[in-house]
Design an enzyme around this catalytic site. Structure first.
Site, PDB file in Angstrom:
ATOM      1  CG  ASP A 101      -1.836   1.202   1.214  1.00  0.00           C
ATOM      2  OD1 ASP A 101      -2.895   1.074   0.584  1.00  0.00           O
ATOM      3  OD2 ASP A 101      -1.499   2.268   1.780  1.00  0.00           O
TER       4      ASP A 101
ATOM      5  CE1 TYR B  71       1.111   7.764   2.395  1.00  0.00           C
ATOM      6  CE2 TYR B  71       1.322   5.462   1.797  1.00  0.00           C
ATOM      7  CZ  TYR B  71       0.596   6.482   2.380  1.00  0.00           C
ATOM      8  OH  TYR B  71      -0.620   6.219   2.937  1.00  0.00           O
TER       9      TYR B  71
ATOM     10  CE  LYS C 290      -3.481   4.900   0.331  1.00  0.00           C
ATOM     11  NZ  LYS C 290      -2.100   4.646   0.723  1.00  0.00           N
TER      12      LYS C 290
ATOM     13  CG  HIS D 282      -3.986  10.051   0.152  1.00  0.00           C
ATOM     14  ND1 HIS D 282      -2.664   9.818  -0.125  1.00  0.00           N
ATOM     15  CD2 HIS D 282      -4.141   9.690   1.451  1.00  0.00           C
ATOM     16  CE1 HIS D 282      -2.050   9.322   0.949  1.00  0.00           C
ATOM     17  NE2 HIS D 282      -2.941   9.248   1.917  1.00  0.00           N
TER      18      HIS D 282
HETATM   19  P1  NDP Z   1       0.568   1.385  11.823  1.00  0.00           P
HETATM   20  O1  NDP Z   1      -0.638   1.373  12.694  1.00  0.00           O
HETATM   21  O2  NDP Z   1       0.739   0.337  10.810  1.00  0.00           O
HETATM   22  O3  NDP Z   1       1.835   1.424  12.802  1.00  0.00           O
HETATM   23  C1  NDP Z   1       3.136   1.548  12.322  1.00  0.00           C
HETATM   24  C2  NDP Z   1       4.057   1.700  13.540  1.00  0.00           C
HETATM   25  O4  NDP Z   1       4.008   0.513  14.326  1.00  0.00           O
HETATM   26  C3  NDP Z   1       5.493   1.916  13.143  1.00  0.00           C
HETATM   27  O5  NDP Z   1       6.041   2.822  14.082  1.00  0.00           O
HETATM   28  C4  NDP Z   1       6.128   0.534  13.302  1.00  0.00           C
HETATM   29  O6  NDP Z   1       7.490   0.650  13.665  1.00  0.00           O
HETATM   30  C5  NDP Z   1       5.323  -0.036  14.452  1.00  0.00           C
HETATM   31  N1  NDP Z   1       5.169  -1.496  14.374  1.00  0.00           N
HETATM   32  C6  NDP Z   1       4.754  -2.232  13.319  1.00  0.00           C
HETATM   33  N2  NDP Z   1       4.711  -3.540  13.629  1.00  0.00           N
HETATM   34  C7  NDP Z   1       5.128  -3.645  14.907  1.00  0.00           C
HETATM   35  C8  NDP Z   1       5.324  -4.738  15.783  1.00  0.00           C
HETATM   36  N3  NDP Z   1       5.069  -5.994  15.404  1.00  0.00           N
HETATM   37  N4  NDP Z   1       5.765  -4.483  17.048  1.00  0.00           N
HETATM   38  C9  NDP Z   1       6.024  -3.225  17.452  1.00  0.00           C
HETATM   39  N5  NDP Z   1       5.855  -2.139  16.658  1.00  0.00           N
HETATM   40  C10 NDP Z   1       5.418  -2.348  15.397  1.00  0.00           C
HETATM   41  O7  NDP Z   1       0.641   2.866  11.204  1.00  0.00           O
HETATM   42  P2  NDP Z   1       0.676   3.568   9.784  1.00  0.00           P
HETATM   43  O8  NDP Z   1       0.195   4.943  10.039  1.00  0.00           O
HETATM   44  O9  NDP Z   1       1.944   3.425   9.087  1.00  0.00           O
HETATM   45  O10 NDP Z   1      -0.462   2.822   8.933  1.00  0.00           O
HETATM   46  C11 NDP Z   1      -0.221   1.699   8.102  1.00  0.00           C
HETATM   47  C12 NDP Z   1      -0.364   2.052   6.639  1.00  0.00           C
HETATM   48  O11 NDP Z   1      -1.652   2.601   6.374  1.00  0.00           O
HETATM   49  C13 NDP Z   1       0.586   3.153   6.162  1.00  0.00           C
HETATM   50  O12 NDP Z   1       1.915   2.728   6.036  1.00  0.00           O
HETATM   51  C14 NDP Z   1      -0.078   3.536   4.867  1.00  0.00           C
HETATM   52  O13 NDP Z   1       0.205   2.591   3.865  1.00  0.00           O
HETATM   53  C15 NDP Z   1      -1.547   3.509   5.278  1.00  0.00           C
HETATM   54  N6  NDP Z   1      -2.039   4.847   5.695  1.00  0.00           N
HETATM   55  C16 NDP Z   1      -3.008   5.427   4.909  1.00  0.00           C
HETATM   56  C17 NDP Z   1      -3.513   6.650   5.230  1.00  0.00           C
HETATM   57  C18 NDP Z   1      -4.558   7.252   4.380  1.00  0.00           C
HETATM   58  O14 NDP Z   1      -4.870   8.444   4.556  1.00  0.00           O
HETATM   59  N7  NDP Z   1      -5.128   6.518   3.437  1.00  0.00           N
HETATM   60  C19 NDP Z   1      -3.045   7.418   6.413  1.00  0.00           C
HETATM   61  C20 NDP Z   1      -2.053   6.698   7.188  1.00  0.00           C
HETATM   62  C21 NDP Z   1      -1.597   5.462   6.838  1.00  0.00           C
HETATM   63  P3  NDP Z   1       8.745   0.435  12.670  1.00  0.00           P
HETATM   64  O15 NDP Z   1       8.347   0.871  11.292  1.00  0.00           O
HETATM   65  O16 NDP Z   1       9.786   1.308  13.282  1.00  0.00           O
HETATM   66  O17 NDP Z   1       9.100  -1.015  12.736  1.00  0.00           O
END
Ligand code: NDP
Length: 276
Positions: free
Chosen positions: A49, A54, A79, A112
């Site tokens: 995604d 991004y 998006k 988006h």
């Molecule tokens: P998430 O809820 O997926 O959380 C990501 C965070 O959690 C990062 O800091 C990551 O750390 C940490 N993490 C992931 N897995 C673990 C684990 N197993 N244990 C501990 N920590 C963990 O947040 P996002 O906001 O990134 O959302 C996911 C995706 O949704 C985005 O990447 C994007 O593709 C989409 N999105 C879409 C939006 C929209 O407007 N359409 C807005 C926001 C997000 P680290 O990376 O340091 O490992």
């Protein structure tokens, strides 16, 4: 519902969308991004995604080409960003995304955010891309019911996916119900509430009962709730670990306890009150 690593959600047009994918927001350093996406593809993810916002579509395309997988076995979502919206601008933005990705088509293209003046026309352009077979499915993101209704009044092809913020603190029950009635699949963004739910005592208690982590319990809650889920991680071990959710099943009672964590609490913006 029998769930496994390759489980898909059938969209309204019959396309199968993998139920779990890698989110790549805030992956900006090219080498690390490439490594993260390659780790995901090598370990069983079949869905990435991304978004033009991004600034990593190039790396997504590169990782797809570097993998030994056939293009048709990988599901790519991207998006159109807010400042590129409107009918003609969206067509142009799509062309740019496709070029950066270096792909011949995208599986799913989303608006988006619903920018008031343009989101209906933006979706009309997405319909056109679908008719031209440049995308395999149409969709939107961050659309409330009233946005979807405004689109429905104009569109020939209804959006097949709505990607919304959704996690145990923001369960979005009413919008999910409306989308289910309209055959609009939901993808949960920030499914782990950006990591903010991992210390939640009830989630810790529930997950430990199954010998799993809070992240596993949350991802499993999304899957068992018929949500498509796209946890983001840049950390190879976490990317692999987040897929390890197919050897247990949350009981109906634990699902209800997680549902009850809802506080209607957003980590991001309310689509009706955008500050762009
Ligand atoms: P998430 O809820 O997926 O959380 C990501 C965070 O959690 C990062 O800091 C990551 O750390 C940490 N993490 C992931 N897995 C673990 C684990 N197993 N244990 C501990 N920590 C963990 O947040 P996002 O906001 O990134 O959302 C996911 C995706 O949704 C985005 O990447 C994007 O593709 C989409 N999105 C879409 C939006 C929209 O407007 N359409 C807005 C926001 C997000 P680290 O990376 O340091 O490992």
């Amino acid at each position: 519902m029998e769930l496994h690593k390759n489980s898909t959600k059938r969209l309204a047009n019959g396309i199968e969308m993998p139920r779990i994918g890698l989110g790549v927001y805030k992956m900006t350093e090219p080498d690390i991004t490439l490594q993260a996406i390659s780790t995901a593809l090598d370990n069983g993810y079949r869905h990435i995604d991304t978004a033009s916002f991004y600034a990593n579509e190039k790396e997504v395309g590169e990782a797809v080409r570097n993998s030994k997988l056939a293009r048709e076995d990988i599901f790519i979502t991207t998006k159109v960003w807010n400042t590129d919206q409107g009918y003609d601008q969206t067509l142009k933005a799509f062309e740019k995304s496709l070029e950066l990705l270096g792909l011949e088509y995208v599986d799913l293209y989303l608006t988006h955010w619903p920018i008031k003046e343009t989101y209906v026309d933006t979706y009309r352009a997405i319909e056109r891309l679908y008719e031209e077979k440049l995308i395999r499915a149409t969709g939107v993101s961050n659309h409330h019911q009233h946005h979807l209704e405004a689109i429905a009044a104009k569109a020939n092809i209804q959006p097949m996916v709505n990607q919304i913020e959704c996690h145990p603190r923001l369960t979005q029950v009413d919008l999910r119900q409306y989308c289910a009635e309209k055959e609009i699949a939901i993808t949960s963004w920030s499914p782990l509430a950006r990591g903010g739910l991992l210390e939640e005592p009830i989630l810790q208690e529930i997950s430990s009962k199954y010998g799993k982590s809070p992240a596993h319990a949350i991802i499993r809650w999304h899957l068992q709730s018929d949500l498509i889920v796209i946890p983001k991680s840049i950390t190879p071990s976490r990317i692999i670990d987040n897929l390890d959710v197919f050897d247990f099943e949350l009981s109906a009672e634990d699902m209800k306890r997680i549902d009850a964590l809802n506080l209607n609490e957003r980590t991001g913006m309310d689509p009706d009150n955008l500050k762009f």
